[in-house]
Design a protein around this motif. Structure first.
Motif, PDB file in Angstrom:
ATOM      1  N   PHE A  66      -9.226 -10.733  26.927  1.00 50.37           N
ATOM      2  CA  PHE A  66      -9.375 -11.901  26.074  1.00 50.37           C
ATOM      3  C   PHE A  66      -9.632 -11.442  24.644  1.00 50.37           C
ATOM      4  O   PHE A  66      -9.992 -10.273  24.426  1.00 50.37           O
ATOM      5  CB  PHE A  66     -10.540 -12.772  26.571  1.00 50.37           C
ATOM      6  CG  PHE A  66     -10.225 -13.494  27.853  1.00 50.37           C
ATOM      7  CD1 PHE A  66      -9.522 -14.699  27.839  1.00 50.37           C
ATOM      8  CD2 PHE A  66     -10.623 -12.976  29.078  1.00 50.37           C
ATOM      9  CE1 PHE A  66      -9.224 -15.362  29.020  1.00 50.37           C
ATOM     10  CE2 PHE A  66     -10.332 -13.638  30.262  1.00 50.37           C
ATOM     11  CZ  PHE A  66      -9.630 -14.839  30.235  1.00 50.37           C
ATOM     12  N   PRO A  67      -9.472 -12.321  23.641  1.00 50.60           N
ATOM     13  CA  PRO A  67      -9.743 -11.933  22.254  1.00 50.60           C
ATOM     14  C   PRO A  67     -11.135 -11.319  22.110  1.00 50.60           C
ATOM     15  O   PRO A  67     -12.085 -11.762  22.748  1.00 50.60           O
ATOM     16  CB  PRO A  67      -9.634 -13.261  21.497  1.00 50.60           C
ATOM     17  CG  PRO A  67      -8.682 -14.064  22.317  1.00 50.60           C
ATOM     18  CD  PRO A  67      -9.016 -13.703  23.748  1.00 50.60           C
ATOM     19  N   GLY A  68     -11.238 -10.298  21.299  1.00 46.77           N
ATOM     20  CA  GLY A  68     -12.498  -9.603  21.093  1.00 46.77           C
ATOM     21  C   GLY A  68     -12.755  -8.513  22.120  1.00 46.77           C
ATOM     22  O   GLY A  68     -13.760  -7.822  22.060  1.00 46.77           O
ATOM     23  N   MET A  69     -11.867  -8.374  23.091  1.00 47.05           N
ATOM     24  CA  MET A  69     -11.966  -7.358  24.143  1.00 47.05           C
ATOM     25  C   MET A  69     -13.242  -7.484  24.975  1.00 47.05           C
ATOM     26  O   MET A  69     -13.708  -6.529  25.573  1.00 47.05           O
ATOM     27  CB  MET A  69     -11.869  -5.945  23.563  1.00 47.05           C
ATOM     28  CG  MET A  69     -10.566  -5.655  22.881  1.00 47.05           C
ATOM     29  SD  MET A  69      -9.221  -5.736  24.076  1.00 47.05           S
ATOM     30  CE  MET A  69      -7.818  -5.671  22.998  1.00 47.05           C
ATOM     31  N   ALA A  70     -13.813  -8.678  25.020  1.00 52.55           N
ATOM     32  CA  ALA A  70     -15.017  -8.890  25.825  1.00 52.55           C
ATOM     33  C   ALA A  70     -14.654  -8.949  27.303  1.00 52.55           C
ATOM     34  O   ALA A  70     -13.585  -9.412  27.668  1.00 52.55           O
ATOM     35  CB  ALA A  70     -15.695 -10.191  25.398  1.00 52.55           C
ATOM     36  N   LEU A  71     -15.556  -8.471  28.142  1.00 48.48           N
ATOM     37  CA  LEU A  71     -15.343  -8.536  29.580  1.00 48.48           C
ATOM     38  C   LEU A  71     -15.737  -9.912  30.089  1.00 48.48           C
ATOM     39  O   LEU A  71     -16.614 -10.535  29.517  1.00 48.48           O
ATOM     40  CB  LEU A  71     -16.184  -7.468  30.275  1.00 48.48           C
ATOM     41  CG  LEU A  71     -15.803  -6.027  29.919  1.00 48.48           C
ATOM     42  CD1 LEU A  71     -16.745  -5.056  30.602  1.00 48.48           C
ATOM     43  CD2 LEU A  71     -14.363  -5.725  30.311  1.00 48.48           C
ATOM     44  N   PRO A  72     -15.137 -10.410  31.136  1.00 42.77           N
ATOM     45  CA  PRO A  72     -14.186  -9.716  31.985  1.00 42.77           C
ATOM     46  C   PRO A  72     -12.778  -9.769  31.417  1.00 42.77           C
ATOM     47  O   PRO A  72     -12.437 -10.657  30.647  1.00 42.77           O
ATOM     48  CB  PRO A  72     -14.253 -10.492  33.300  1.00 42.77           C
ATOM     49  CG  PRO A  72     -14.568 -11.887  32.890  1.00 42.77           C
ATOM     50  CD  PRO A  72     -15.457 -11.739  31.675  1.00 42.77           C
ATOM     51  N   GLY A  73     -11.999  -8.824  31.826  1.00 38.49           N
ATOM     52  CA  GLY A  73     -10.577  -8.831  31.540  1.00 38.49           C
ATOM     53  C   GLY A  73      -9.848  -9.441  32.730  1.00 38.49           C
ATOM     54  O   GLY A  73     -10.468  -9.986  33.637  1.00 38.49           O
ATOM     55  N   MET A  74      -8.538  -9.351  32.705  1.00 39.98           N
ATOM     56  CA  MET A  74      -7.738  -9.935  33.784  1.00 39.98           C
ATOM     57  C   MET A  74      -6.693  -8.921  34.245  1.00 39.98           C
ATOM     58  O   MET A  74      -6.042  -8.287  33.426  1.00 39.98           O
ATOM     59  CB  MET A  74      -7.045 -11.198  33.300  1.00 39.98           C
ATOM     60  CG  MET A  74      -6.204 -11.883  34.359  1.00 39.98           C
ATOM     61  SD  MET A  74      -5.347 -13.354  33.725  1.00 39.98           S
ATOM     62  CE  MET A  74      -6.671 -14.532  33.730  1.00 39.98           C
ATOM     63  N   ILE A  75      -6.572  -8.785  35.539  1.00 39.72           N
ATOM     64  CA  ILE A  75      -5.533  -7.949  36.127  1.00 39.72           C
ATOM     65  C   ILE A  75      -4.518  -8.899  36.742  1.00 39.72           C
ATOM     66  O   ILE A  75      -4.835  -9.627  37.684  1.00 39.72           O
ATOM     67  CB  ILE A  75      -6.096  -7.025  37.221  1.00 39.72           C
ATOM     68  CG1 ILE A  75      -7.195  -6.133  36.649  1.00 39.72           C
ATOM     69  CG2 ILE A  75      -4.976  -6.193  37.838  1.00 39.72           C
ATOM     70  CD1 ILE A  75      -7.964  -5.370  37.696  1.00 39.72           C
ATOM     71  N   LEU A  76      -3.326  -8.941  36.187  1.00 41.32           N
ATOM     72  CA  LEU A  76      -2.247  -9.751  36.749  1.00 41.32           C
ATOM     73  C   LEU A  76      -1.489  -8.895  37.744  1.00 41.32           C
ATOM     74  O   LEU A  76      -1.054  -7.792  37.413  1.00 41.32           O
ATOM     75  CB  LEU A  76      -1.284 -10.212  35.651  1.00 41.32           C
ATOM     76  CG  LEU A  76      -1.837 -11.185  34.619  1.00 41.32           C
ATOM     77  CD1 LEU A  76      -0.799 -11.418  33.521  1.00 41.32           C
ATOM     78  CD2 LEU A  76      -2.239 -12.482  35.263  1.00 41.32           C
ATOM     79  N   VAL A  77      -1.344  -9.391  38.960  1.00 35.66           N
ATOM     80  CA  VAL A  77      -0.667  -8.650  40.019  1.00 35.66           C
ATOM     81  C   VAL A  77       0.474  -9.506  40.553  1.00 35.66           C
ATOM     82  O   VAL A  77       0.245 -10.619  41.036  1.00 35.66           O
ATOM     83  CB  VAL A  77      -1.633  -8.308  41.175  1.00 35.66           C
ATOM     84  CG1 VAL A  77      -0.907  -7.540  42.273  1.00 35.66           C
ATOM     85  CG2 VAL A  77      -2.839  -7.537  40.670  1.00 35.66           C
ATOM     86  N   GLN A  78       1.693  -9.011  40.449  1.00 34.82           N
ATOM     87  CA  GLN A  78       2.836  -9.734  40.992  1.00 34.82           C
ATOM     88  C   GLN A  78       2.835  -9.613  42.502  1.00 34.82           C
ATOM     89  O   GLN A  78       2.694  -8.528  43.054  1.00 34.82           O
ATOM     90  CB  GLN A  78       4.137  -9.201  40.412  1.00 34.82           C
ATOM     91  CG  GLN A  78       5.335 -10.041  40.809  1.00 34.82           C
ATOM     92  CD  GLN A  78       6.554  -9.735  39.963  1.00 34.82           C
ATOM     93  OE1 GLN A  78       6.469  -9.660  38.758  1.00 34.82           O
ATOM     94  NE2 GLN A  78       7.681  -9.552  40.624  1.00 34.82           N
ATOM     95  N   SER A  79       2.994 -10.750  43.170  1.00 31.13           N
ATOM     96  CA  SER A  79       2.944 -10.796  44.636  1.00 31.13           C
ATOM     97  C   SER A  79       4.080 -11.648  45.154  1.00 31.13           C
ATOM     98  O   SER A  79       4.499 -12.605  44.495  1.00 31.13           O
ATOM     99  CB  SER A  79       1.602 -11.407  45.068  1.00 31.13           C
ATOM    100  OG  SER A  79       1.605 -11.684  46.448  1.00 31.13           O
ATOM    101  N   ASP A  80       4.556 -11.315  46.333  1.00 33.95           N
ATOM    102  CA  ASP A  80       5.588 -12.133  46.972  1.00 33.95           C
ATOM    103  C   ASP A  80       5.018 -13.426  47.533  1.00 33.95           C
ATOM    104  O   ASP A  80       5.755 -14.352  47.843  1.00 33.95           O
ATOM    105  CB  ASP A  80       6.268 -11.354  48.098  1.00 33.95           C
ATOM    106  CG  ASP A  80       7.055 -10.157  47.584  1.00 33.95           C
ATOM    107  OD1 ASP A  80       7.469 -10.180  46.397  1.00 33.95           O
ATOM    108  OD2 ASP A  80       7.247  -9.207  48.349  1.00 33.95           O
ATOM    109  N   LYS A  81       3.690 -13.503  47.670  1.00 35.62           N
ATOM    110  CA  LYS A  81       3.045 -14.692  48.227  1.00 35.62           C
ATOM    111  C   LYS A  81       1.859 -15.139  47.369  1.00 35.62           C
ATOM    112  O   LYS A  81       0.737 -15.254  47.856  1.00 35.62           O
ATOM    113  CB  LYS A  81       2.574 -14.409  49.650  1.00 35.62           C
ATOM    114  CG  LYS A  81       3.714 -14.089  50.587  1.00 35.62           C
ATOM    115  CD  LYS A  81       3.221 -13.848  51.983  1.00 35.62           C
ATOM    116  CE  LYS A  81       4.427 -13.507  52.863  1.00 35.62           C
ATOM    117  NZ  LYS A  81       4.045 -13.290  54.228  1.00 35.62           N
ATOM    118  N   PRO A  82       2.070 -15.425  46.078  1.00 35.20           N
ATOM    119  CA  PRO A  82       0.938 -15.796  45.218  1.00 35.20           C
ATOM    120  C   PRO A  82       0.316 -17.133  45.596  1.00 35.20           C
ATOM    121  O   PRO A  82      -0.845 -17.371  45.307  1.00 35.20           O
ATOM    122  CB  PRO A  82       1.554 -15.856  43.820  1.00 35.20           C
ATOM    123  CG  PRO A  82       2.978 -16.188  44.075  1.00 35.20           C
ATOM    124  CD  PRO A  82       3.323 -15.470  45.362  1.00 35.20           C
TER     125      PRO A  82
END
Length: 165
Positions: free
Chosen positions: A84-100
């Motif tokens: 997110f702006p400012g690099m504050a935690l938490p961040g986000m891990i986007l994971v491509q999935s066949d069954k989202p």
């Protein structure tokens, strides 16, 4: 930023489902005793949100447009680490999935303007939900609403104070 990514690299291996080398892996697999819960004074910090998507490129563009997130690392074709702006935690891990659709998530983000954020979400493929909330919290007016991202994950945006009615 490099220090941030280096500092969370071990967590990223766990969060993305990557497996450690055999010595570390076997050590982890043989531990069957659950760790005790943190004591009341212990500090617990959420480092990353893991978010599943059917199209990681589309999701990356969506969260850049709606929240101004920055991609700090691409891990192959199916994983993006974003902050997110400012690099504050938490961040986000986007994971491509066949069954989202079986792995939906939700989070709440405080924003300065609920309406502008909802407009950005709708303009970028989000679906607005009719979940308006207005209430005073700790002497401040609070407003929120929800939207679904293009994969059906639910995001609540919360505005505190009187800015941008």
């Amino acid at each position: 930023m490099k220090a941030l990514v280096a500092g969370i690299a071990p967590l990223l291996l766990i969060a993305t489902g990557a497996h450690a080398q055999s010595q570390t892996s076997s050590r982890l697999e043989t531990r069957s005793v659950a760790a005790p819960a943190p004591s009341a004074g212990a500090r617990v910090r959420v480092m990353m949100l893991r978010w599943f998507t059917s199209d990681v490129v589309r999701a990356e563009k969506f969260y850049q447009a709606v929240f101004g997130m920055t991609t700090v690392q691409r891990m192959g074709e199916k994983v993006r680490i974003m902050m997110f702006p400012g690099m504050a935690l938490p961040g986000m891990i986007l994971v491509q999935s066949d069954k989202p659709d079986h792995l939906r998530g939700s989070f709440v983000a405080q924003v300065s303007d609920v309406n502008a954020t909802l407009q950005a979400a709708a303009a970028n493929g989000g679906k607005l939900l009719s979940t308006r909330f207005n209430q005073e919290i700790d002497g401040q007016q609070a407003r929120s609403s929800h939207f679904e991202d293009p994969d059906g994950n639910v995001v609540e945006v919360l505005q505190m104070g009187n800015s941008a009615q």
